[in-house]
Each structure stands twice: as structure tokens, then as C-alpha cells.
Design an enzyme around this catalytic site. Structure first.
Site: not given
Ligand code: BES
Ligand code: ZN
Ligand code: ZN
Length: 504
Positions: A280, A354
Site C-alpha cells: 500500500k 477475502r
């Protein structure tokens, strides 16, 4: 914090300050009534016509009563026909914070006319008292654990009072339950705000274990060895770049015979999300210490449900990992295999939530559950879509979605449904595995997160996914009783949902 409920008139409350709550359409008679009680102390206020009773209006007065009450805070509630539970939460939170600013510790809060509000809102007395006390309890949160000289003040002794002897039992019961629920929300906030160096997956697991021993739910912890042995490939893959090993937590609460099928709550527990090799940008990365707010909401819910002794069986599944880049980290393009054997092409290591939820949703099927709800700070796209005002829900069961929606409207932990149309599935197709973990950039990000999870929850049980990326962690105070950073979103929502589930 000491809490009591008293049947008294406002002038007879022994406290440093009392707050009286006033509807706009009844402001005049109410102020006159207070003025009589306080022997003309409100003459000037009434003459000035300054106080209208509008929502968010507060006015501090210094008055003399029988027992020398020094401060009287009059607080507006707006027009009675427009009252909502949320307006009550905010009005009582505002009064509480006003008292904090004055550095007071013992204070009183008058209940408004509960029968009248019940008539307008069609909620029970207990619901109304819960909302009022939530405003007070939840407004007192400060995360100051690591501040050496903490100057923040909290209310210490609180009296809720009314001069009507009606509903004593409901009020006492509701205050007790509300306190349990709010304590659980505060715990979820604390977990969310705890920095990642002090809340690694193993420390998270130890904390929950310790906390569970004080109540009546149990926790089983799978360590990295067991996780590998069970072939939970999502958890193994995401955690392999970190020297802090993963944990898989199973929380169990039995409020019914063990043979009865449970409801399952699954919480994303990424104790820090750097993005991994798909790193990120550094701006704002610190907020990713809160990427376990879904897991925190599950823990908070167990704390509350076990104290409330709800009559249902509840299982909590929490995959806890740290997502870090390193020489051992998962690479974009890697193919991993979930617990049930579904293969996943990992094209972006930052779509890690996920992957760990895939294992947990697979594992959930072992219980043949009545319903599975997962809660996760899953996608930045949910923040783009909803801001910090509501969470996104998606799933395979309209009844579950409806029930969570209703719980959201009541608690104001609101949710809004997004569609999982079959057409979206194409976007997650992989040429080399059963599914890939991202879709095309800037396209339906939140929905595609849901589509991915659906592959694992599938038709195995009724399922609902809640994306709380925008609501569980916020950059600014969204309401008077909700602080910035970790909000504890999900605890009140789940408790309300389970209370109803329980009584159906
Ligand atoms: N934890 C983040 C999502 C997030 C973002 C939560 C902002 C709260 C605030 C998640 O793991 C993530 O990085 N998701 C990616 C998915 C993408 C690569 C498909 C995202 O949202 O950019
Ligand atoms: Zn991520
Ligand atoms: Zn994440």
C-alpha cells in the site's frame, strides 16, 4: 462508572449537575415547570426566549434547589413528532460530553416522557431506555492507553431519573443490558485501536482467550502448525510474509442444547494490512492496524451475547493474520488452495481479507449452521460507495438481509444491500485457477469482494457478507457517541439481530 436509577424530581437529585431534556413543542410548559421547582431560577432564560428546545440545543444554568444542585443543563430534543432513537442517543451523548468539558464526575440524566415516545416510535420502553443510555455510555470512550498523562475525564457516578413510578422493572433491566452491550462495544473499539505491535495474531488470540474465561463462552485456538495441517491455504498464504504467525480462533457459546444448529459469525482479523508485496502507499497506512475490526466486532458480540445469556447457539470464526511483504511473502500470481480445495490465483496480495475469509467460510460448513454472517473491513471501494455512513451487505438469503437491515435501522448501525448478479462472476474468472482474488481495476470493487466470498459460502448455508471498511474505522467522529478511529461497529447490530433471532 456507577449507574443508578431513581424515582425523583430533578431538584432532588444529588449530583454536581443534572440534565433535563425538552421537546421543542413543549418547551414553554416544561421550562415553567422547571422554574417552579427551582424557585424562579429560570426567570431570565424564559424571558429571553433564547431556549427553543431544538435538537442539539443545550443551555447551562446555575440554579439552587432543595438539595443544592449547582448546574442544570437543559437540552433540546426537537419536535416530538420527529423524535428517533438516534436523536435520543445524540442528545444524551451531547449532554454527557458537556459534563465532561466541565470535568464533572457525578451527574444526573432525566428521562423524557417515555410513554409518549413509545407512542410515537412504536418501540418498547426498554428499546428507548437502551438508546438513551447508549448515548451516555458510548460517549465516554477515550483511547488513552499509551498517553502517560491522560487528562481526559469520564463520568463516574450516573443517575438516570424520572418522577414517574411507571416501568421501573423495564428501566432497570434495560439499563443493565445496555451496560453489557456498551461495554462490549468499548472492548471492540479498544481492540481496533490497539497498535499492531501489541496486537499480533497470537496476542489477539491470547486476549480473547483471557476475556472469554471471565464470561461463559469458550475459545479454541489453532496455531500455525494446526492451520497448515488443516490446509487452510488462504491463512497460510497471507501470513507467510510475516514473522508473526497466524491463529484461527473458534469461539463457542451455547445458550441452547448443543444439538441445536448454531448461527456463525466470521470476522476478518488482519492485525496489520501493509498490502504485502502489492504494498500500500505509505500515506494512511497506519489506519491498517484497524483491519481487524470485523474480528473485534465478533469478539464484542460474544462478550455481550454471553452476558445477556441469549437463548441461541453461536459460533465465532476468526482468522487472524498479519499481511507483510518479505522474502517469504506470497507473490502476485501465486496460486493457493482454500480449506475446501478451491484454487485461487492471487493477483493482488492486498486483497488478502477475502483469502482468509475463504478458509473460514469453508470451515463454517462443518457446523451445518442456520446462518453465517461475515463482517470485514474488506474493500476501499466500500468507503468510496458509502462513505462512513453505512455498511454494504451482500448475500444469498433475502430473509437474513432483511433482518440485518431492520437491526441496522434500529441501532443506527445501518446497512445497504448491493447485488451479487451472476454477470459479475465473469470478472473474477481465472484462466489458471478456479477463481482469482481481484477483478478489473475500479470496477464494482465491493461487489466483487462479495462475489469472491460467495464462491466459498455458496449454497452451503444462508449467508450474508457485511463490508464495514467505511464504518468500523472512521477519520472523524460520525456522531456524538461515536469517536474517530475504531467505532465498534457491528456489535450493537449483531446483538440486536441475534436478540430477534433468539425470540423468533
Ligand atoms: N483492508 C483493505 C480494505 C480497506 C481499505 C479497509 C480502506 C478500510 C479502509 C483491504 O484488504 C484491501 O486492501 N482491499 C483492496 C482490494 C483490491 C486490491 C481489490 C482495496 O480495497 O484496494
Ligand atoms: Zn489489503
Ligand atoms: Zn485488509
Amino acid at each position: 462508572m456507577k449507574i443508578k436509577f431513581e424515582i425523583k424530581k430533578v431538584k432532588d437529585i444529588k449530583a454536581e449537575a443534572v440534565a433535563s431534556f425538552i421537546f421543542e413543542d413543549m418547551a414553554e410548559p416544561k421550562l415553567q415547570w422547571l422554574n417552579t421547582l427551582f424557585k424562579g431560577n429560570l426567570d431570565v432564560l424564559i424571558e429571553s426566549k433564547d431556549f427553543k428546545g431544538a435538537a442539539e440545543e443545550v443551555n447551562l444554568l446555575y440554579v439552587t434547589g432543595d438539595i443544592r444542585t449547582q448546574r442544570l443543563l437543559v437540552v433540546g430534543l426537537g419536535k416530538s413528532k420527529d423524535i428517533t432513537l438516534e436523536k435520543l442517543r445524540n442528545a444524551y451523548a451531547m449532554a454527557s460530553k458537556k459534563f465532561n468539558a466541565l470535568k464533572l464526575s457525578s451527574v444526573g440524566f432525566e428521562f423524557p416522557d417515555l410513554t409518549m415516545i413509545k407512542g410515537i416510535l412504536n418501540f418498547s420502553i426498554s428499546d428507548i431506555v437502551q438508546a438513551i443510555s447508549e448515548g451516555v455510555f458510548l460517549s465516554q470512550y477515550h483511547y488513552k492507553k499509551y498517553v502517560s498523562k491522560d487528562t481526559s475525564v469520564s463520568l463516574d457516578e450516573i443517575s438516570f431519573f424520572t418522577d414517574s413510578p411507571k416501568f421501573i422493572k423495564e428501566i432497570n433491566e434495560s439499563l443493565k443490558n445496555s451496560r453489557m452491550i456498551c461495554d462490549a462495544v468499548l472492548l471492540a473499539r479498544d481492540l481496533g485501536n490497539e497498535p499492531s505491535n501489541n496486537l499480533t495474531p497470537s496476542k489477539f488470540a491470547d486476549f480473547v482467550k483471557k476475556s472469554s474465561s471471565k464470561t461463559n463462552y469458550t475459545v479454541t485456538i489453532f496455531d500455525e502448525k494446526k492451520i497448515k495441517q488443516l490446509e487452510m491455504g488462504g491463512i497460510v498464504g497471507v501470513s507467510q510474509g510475516s514473522s508473526n504467525f497466524p491463529r484461527f480462533l473458534i469461539l463457542q457459546y451455547f445458550g441452547r442444547p448443543k444439538s441445536e444448529k448454531p448461527v456463525i459469525l466470521v470476522g476478518k482479523g488482519v492485525t496489520f494490512d501493509s498490502g504485502g508485496i502489492s504494498l500500500k502507499p505509505s500515506a494512511g497506512m497506519e489506519s491498517m492496524k484497524m483491519d481487524m475490526c470485523g474480528a473485534a466486532a465478533v469478539v464484542g458480540t460474544f462478550e455481550a451475547v454471553s452476558k445477556l445469556r441469549l437463548k441461541l447457539n453461536l459460533i465465532g470464526l476468526i482468522p487472524a493474520v498479519e499481511n507483510m511483504p518479505s522474502g517469504t511473502a506470497m507473490r502476485p500470481g501465486d496460486i493457493i488452495k482454500s480449506y475446501s480445495g478451491t484454487t485461487i490465483e492471487v493477483d493482488n496480495t492486498d486483497a488478502e481479507g477475502r483469502l482468509i475469509l475463504a478458509d473460514a467460510l469453508d470451515y463454517a460448513a462443518n457446523y451445518k449452521p442456520k446462518a453465517v454472517l461475515d463482517i470485514a473491513t474488506l474493500t476501499g471501494a466500500a468507503v468510496v460507495c458509502f462513505g462512513h455512513t453505512c455498511a454494504g451487505i451482500m448475500g444469498t438469503d433475502t430473509d437474513l438481509a432483511k433482518k440485518i437491515f431492520e437491526a441496522g435501522e434500529k441501532t443506527n448501525e445501518r446497512v445497504w444491500e448491493l447485488p451479487l448478479y451472476a454477470e459479475y462472476e465473469k470478472l473474477m474468472k481465472s484462466e489458471v485457477a478456479d477463481i482469482k482474488n481481484i477483478g478489473p481495476p475500479r470496477e464494482a470493487g465491493t461487489i466483487l469482494g462479495g462475489i469472491f466470498l460467495k464462491k466459498f459460502a455458496g449454497e452451503k448455508y444462508p449467508w450474508l457478507h457485511i463490508d464495514v471498511a467505511g464504518t468500523a474505522m472512521v477519520p472523524a467522529e460520525p456522531a456524538e457517541y461515536i469517536p474517530k478511529d475504531a467505532t465498534g461497529f457491528g456489535v450493537r447490530l449483531f446483538v440486536e439481530f441475534l436478540r430477534k433471532f433468539n425470540s423468533n
